[in-house]
Design a protein around this motif. Structure first.
Motif, mmCIF file in Angstrom:
data_model
loop_
_atom_site.group_PDB
_atom_site.id
_atom_site.type_symbol
_atom_site.label_atom_id
_atom_site.label_comp_id
_atom_site.label_asym_id
_atom_site.label_seq_id
_atom_site.Cartn_x
_atom_site.Cartn_y
_atom_site.Cartn_z
ATOM 1 N N GLY A 40 0.818 -1.217 0.000
ATOM 2 C CA GLY A 40 0.000 0.000 0.000
ATOM 3 C C GLY A 40 0.844 1.256 0.000
ATOM 4 O O GLY A 40 0.512 2.244 -0.663
ATOM 5 N N ALA A 44 0.782 4.117 -2.840
ATOM 6 C CA ALA A 44 0.525 5.509 -2.454
ATOM 7 C C ALA A 44 1.576 6.462 -3.000
ATOM 8 O O ALA A 44 1.286 7.632 -3.259
ATOM 9 N N GLY A 50 -1.597 4.863 -7.130
ATOM 10 C CA GLY A 50 -2.364 5.712 -6.232
ATOM 11 C C GLY A 50 -1.927 7.163 -6.246
ATOM 12 O O GLY A 50 -2.734 8.077 -6.251
ATOM 13 N N ASN A 51 -0.608 7.369 -6.239
ATOM 14 C CA ASN A 51 -0.029 8.711 -6.277
ATOM 15 C C ASN A 51 -0.629 9.645 -5.228
ATOM 16 O O ASN A 51 -0.894 10.818 -5.494
ATOM 17 N N CYS A 52 -0.867 9.115 -4.037
ATOM 18 C CA CYS A 52 -1.442 9.921 -2.951
ATOM 19 C C CYS A 52 -0.621 11.175 -2.662
ATOM 20 O O CYS A 52 -1.173 12.222 -2.320
ATOM 21 N N HIS A 56 -1.319 14.880 -1.111
ATOM 22 C CA HIS A 56 -1.191 14.775 0.344
ATOM 23 C C HIS A 56 0.268 14.718 0.760
ATOM 24 O O HIS A 56 1.098 14.171 0.046
ATOM 25 N N VAL A 58 2.811 12.970 3.432
ATOM 26 C CA VAL A 58 2.859 11.733 4.211
ATOM 27 C C VAL A 58 4.294 11.564 4.708
ATOM 28 O O VAL A 58 5.192 11.260 3.918
ATOM 29 N N HIS A 67 5.618 16.226 -2.506
ATOM 30 C CA HIS A 67 4.335 16.015 -1.840
ATOM 31 C C HIS A 67 3.439 17.230 -2.058
ATOM 32 O O HIS A 67 3.884 18.367 -2.020
ATOM 33 N N LEU A 74 -1.718 13.181 5.684
ATOM 34 C CA LEU A 74 -2.190 11.830 5.990
ATOM 35 C C LEU A 74 -1.578 11.245 7.257
ATOM 36 O O LEU A 74 -2.009 10.181 7.697
ATOM 37 N N VAL A 90 -10.827 5.948 -0.175
ATOM 38 C CA VAL A 90 -9.940 5.571 -1.268
ATOM 39 C C VAL A 90 -10.758 5.101 -2.473
ATOM 40 O O VAL A 90 -10.455 5.464 -3.614
ATOM 41 N N VAL A 139 -3.751 -0.138 0.185
ATOM 42 C CA VAL A 139 -3.635 1.284 0.559
ATOM 43 C C VAL A 139 -4.330 1.533 1.890
ATOM 44 O O VAL A 139 -3.808 2.250 2.751
ATOM 45 N N LEU A 143 -2.636 3.145 5.148
ATOM 46 C CA LEU A 143 -3.174 4.335 5.813
ATOM 47 C C LEU A 143 -3.522 4.053 7.275
ATOM 48 O O LEU A 143 -3.358 4.913 8.138
#
Length: 149
Positions: A40, A44, A50-52, A56, A58, A67, A74, A90, A139, A143
């Motif tokens: 995950g 992310a 995901g490319n969180c 966000h 993190v 970021h 997150l 998600v 993911v 998280l």
């Protein structure tokens, strides 16, 4: 064998069959298989997945550059939201936050302007989800590990 509108694999909930609660959570696992937090984290931080980190910050992914600051930090997500709430966010955050810019990672239709790669033409629905059901679970597992430092 894949039957449209039903399970796409044994035990896996197809995107159109996901049951959201009134507040946008998804109570049950999409796969029946526990998520892999290490995978995950990779999803992310991977641009093609995901490319969180595009939106966000993190701390646990500090080695991933650039970021974003559009979405909330997150860090502490595992304390702020339950696994069911994280799964819903998600899969399709618009079920919880109507006006959010966050993409729906487990959705196949009902898009406003779907694109077909770099052709400049609209994609034909149903489109594949951005993440698989197991990637969503991975993911969510990642998280859930994020606690306030």
């Amino acid at each position: 064998m894949c039957l449209a509108g039903t399970m796409s694999q044994a035990g896996e909930v197809a995107p159109k069959d996901v049951k959201f609660t009134e507040d946008g959570a998804i109570a049950e696992s999409l796969t029946g298989v526990a998520g892999d937090a290490a995978n995950g984290a990779i999803i992310a931080g991977t641009k093609s997945k995901g490319n969180c980190v595009a939106c966000h910050q993190v701390t646990a992914l500090a080695d991933v550059p650039f970021h974003g600051e559009i979405g909330p930090m997150l860090d502490g997500a595992g304390e702020r939201w339950s696994e069911a709430e994280l799964r819903g966010l998600v899969a399709n955050a618009k079920m919880t936050f109507e006006g959010t810019m966050m993409p729906a990672f487990y959705k196949v239709d009902g898009f406003i302007r779907p694109g077909d790669a770099y052709t400049g033409k609209a994609g034909a629905e149903p489109l594949p989800p951005i993440l698989t059901a197991q990637e969503i679970e991975d993911v969510v597992a990642f998280l859930a590990t994020l606690k306030e430092e």
